[in-house]
Design a protein around this motif. Sequence first.
Motif, PDB file in Angstrom:
ATOM      1  N   ASP A 165      14.740 -20.152  -1.907  1.00  0.00           N
ATOM      2  CA  ASP A 165      14.228 -21.518  -1.993  1.00  0.00           C
ATOM      3  C   ASP A 165      13.816 -21.816  -3.424  1.00  0.00           C
ATOM      4  OD1 ASP A 165      14.465 -21.850   0.783  1.00  0.00           O
ATOM      5  OD2 ASP A 165      12.545 -20.844   1.081  1.00  0.00           O
ATOM      6  N   GLY A 166      14.023 -23.039  -3.843  1.00  0.00           N
ATOM      7  CA  GLY A 166      13.522 -23.461  -5.145  1.00  0.00           C
ATOM      8  C   GLY A 166      14.427 -23.111  -6.289  1.00  0.00           C
ATOM      9  N   ILE A 167      13.829 -22.614  -7.359  1.00  0.00           N
ATOM     10  CA  ILE A 167      14.541 -22.392  -8.607  1.00  0.00           C
ATOM     11  C   ILE A 167      14.003 -21.130  -9.266  1.00  0.00           C
ATOM     12  CG2 ILE A 167      12.940 -23.892  -9.854  1.00  0.00           C
ATOM     13  CD1 ILE A 167      15.330 -24.873 -11.511  1.00  0.00           C
ATOM     14  N   SER A 168      14.886 -20.349  -9.877  1.00  0.00           N
ATOM     15  CA  SER A 168      14.435 -19.165 -10.611  1.00  0.00           C
ATOM     16  C   SER A 168      14.231 -19.548 -12.075  1.00  0.00           C
ATOM     17  CB  SER A 168      15.480 -18.046 -10.498  1.00  0.00           C
ATOM     18  OG  SER A 168      16.550 -18.276 -11.391  1.00  0.00           O
ATOM     19  N   ASP A 169      13.713 -18.622 -12.840  1.00  0.00           N
ATOM     20  CA  ASP A 169      13.499 -18.864 -14.272  1.00  0.00           C
ATOM     21  C   ASP A 169      14.811 -19.025 -15.032  1.00  0.00           C
ATOM     22  OD1 ASP A 169      10.796 -18.643 -13.815  1.00  0.00           O
ATOM     23  OD2 ASP A 169      10.671 -16.562 -14.500  1.00  0.00           O
ATOM     24  N   LEU A 170      15.924 -18.594 -14.437  1.00  0.00           N
ATOM     25  CA  LEU A 170      17.221 -18.651 -15.113  1.00  0.00           C
ATOM     26  C   LEU A 170      18.005 -19.928 -14.812  1.00  0.00           C
ATOM     27  CD1 LEU A 170      18.396 -14.965 -14.493  1.00  0.00           C
ATOM     28  CD2 LEU A 170      17.045 -15.885 -16.397  1.00  0.00           C
ATOM     29  N   GLU A 171      17.524 -20.716 -13.869  1.00  0.00           N
ATOM     30  CA  GLU A 171      18.275 -21.894 -13.431  1.00  0.00           C
ATOM     31  C   GLU A 171      17.728 -23.183 -14.047  1.00  0.00           C
ATOM     32  OE1 GLU A 171      19.677 -21.359  -9.058  1.00  0.00           O
ATOM     33  OE2 GLU A 171      17.797 -20.246  -9.309  1.00  0.00           O
ATOM     34  N   ILE A 172      18.624 -24.147 -14.250  1.00  0.00           N
ATOM     35  CA  ILE A 172      18.224 -25.414 -14.849  1.00  0.00           C
ATOM     36  C   ILE A 172      17.978 -26.507 -13.809  1.00  0.00           C
ATOM     37  CG2 ILE A 172      19.277 -24.931 -17.070  1.00  0.00           C
ATOM     38  CD1 ILE A 172      21.681 -26.628 -16.202  1.00  0.00           C
ATOM     39  N   ARG A 173      18.349 -26.236 -12.573  1.00  0.00           N
ATOM     40  CA  ARG A 173      18.029 -27.168 -11.489  1.00  0.00           C
ATOM     41  C   ARG A 173      17.975 -26.399 -10.186  1.00  0.00           C
ATOM     42  NH1 ARG A 173      23.754 -30.423 -10.594  1.00  0.00           N
ATOM     43  NH2 ARG A 173      23.577 -30.176  -8.359  1.00  0.00           N
ATOM     44  N   PRO A 174      17.289 -26.925  -9.181  1.00  0.00           N
ATOM     45  CA  PRO A 174      17.163 -26.196  -7.909  1.00  0.00           C
ATOM     46  C   PRO A 174      18.520 -25.916  -7.267  1.00  0.00           C
ATOM     47  CG  PRO A 174      15.598 -28.004  -7.998  1.00  0.00           C
ATOM     48  CD  PRO A 174      16.530 -28.183  -9.169  1.00  0.00           C
ATOM     49  N   ARG A 175      18.615 -24.757  -6.671  1.00  0.00           N
ATOM     50  CA  ARG A 175      19.849 -24.392  -5.959  1.00  0.00           C
ATOM     51  C   ARG A 175      19.958 -25.179  -4.666  1.00  0.00           C
ATOM     52  NH1 ARG A 175      17.589 -18.543  -5.458  1.00  0.00           N
ATOM     53  NH2 ARG A 175      17.419 -19.160  -7.596  1.00  0.00           N
ATOM     54  N   GLU A 176      21.143 -25.204  -4.139  1.00  0.00           N
ATOM     55  CA  GLU A 176      21.416 -25.860  -2.856  1.00  0.00           C
ATOM     56  C   GLU A 176      21.881 -24.781  -1.894  1.00  0.00           C
ATOM     57  OE1 GLU A 176      24.325 -28.868  -3.811  1.00  0.00           O
ATOM     58  OE2 GLU A 176      23.220 -29.361  -5.631  1.00  0.00           O
ATOM     59  N   VAL A 177      21.137 -24.586  -0.813  1.00  0.00           N
ATOM     60  CA  VAL A 177      21.443 -23.529   0.146  1.00  0.00           C
ATOM     61  C   VAL A 177      21.680 -24.156   1.511  1.00  0.00           C
ATOM     62  CG1 VAL A 177      20.616 -21.407   1.255  1.00  0.00           C
ATOM     63  CG2 VAL A 177      19.970 -21.915  -1.110  1.00  0.00           C
ATOM     64  N   THR A 178      22.767 -23.742   2.154  1.00  0.00           N
ATOM     65  CA  THR A 178      23.053 -24.164   3.522  1.00  0.00           C
ATOM     66  C   THR A 178      23.211 -22.919   4.374  1.00  0.00           C
ATOM     67  OG1 THR A 178      24.191 -26.149   2.764  1.00  0.00           O
ATOM     68  CG2 THR A 178      24.672 -25.422   5.013  1.00  0.00           C
ATOM     69  N   PHE A 179      22.474 -22.859   5.472  1.00  0.00           N
ATOM     70  CA  PHE A 179      22.599 -21.754   6.418  1.00  0.00           C
ATOM     71  C   PHE A 179      23.638 -22.119   7.464  1.00  0.00           C
ATOM     72  CE2 PHE A 179      18.451 -21.251   4.463  1.00  0.00           C
ATOM     73  CZ  PHE A 179      18.548 -19.931   4.052  1.00  0.00           C
ATOM     74  N   LEU A 180      24.381 -21.129   7.932  1.00  0.00           N
ATOM     75  CA  LEU A 180      25.535 -21.342   8.793  1.00  0.00           C
ATOM     76  C   LEU A 180      25.500 -20.441  10.016  1.00  0.00           C
ATOM     77  CD1 LEU A 180      28.050 -21.098   5.833  1.00  0.00           C
ATOM     78  CD2 LEU A 180      27.260 -23.236   6.881  1.00  0.00           C
ATOM     79  N   VAL A 181      26.046 -20.921  11.116  1.00  0.00           N
ATOM     80  CA  VAL A 181      26.212 -20.139  12.339  1.00  0.00           C
ATOM     81  C   VAL A 181      27.682 -20.267  12.741  1.00  0.00           C
ATOM     82  CG1 VAL A 181      25.510 -19.874  14.740  1.00  0.00           C
ATOM     83  CG2 VAL A 181      23.844 -20.597  13.030  1.00  0.00           C
TER      84      VAL A 181
END
Length: 95
Positions: free
Chosen positions: A77-93
């Motif tokens: 969730d969110g953003i690491s110190d190495l990223e310039i914008r928040p990641r987008e994560v989608t969980f799948l079934v």
Amino acid sequence: MSFGFVAFHYPAPEHLDGFVGNCHRIADYLRAQPGFESVGVWVSSDGSAVVTNASFASEEAFQASADGAHRMGATPDGISDLEIRPREVTFLVSR
């Protein structure tokens, strides 16, 4: 039924190689976990995004693996110190 995710990460250009290396280190960890099915680390052709994906035999297997990956620096969730914008994560079934 498998459980998984796909995540789009946006590391700063100067951190791309280190970010990808960390993704591969976490992928190696995931491969050794119970219930693991697959993992991938991809980089867009222009280098602006890193896409990771993984699948597990169940959501429980994913959660157990995710706890260890989090201790290795994976932050779903969110953003690491190495990223310039928040990641987008989608969980799948799988169905």
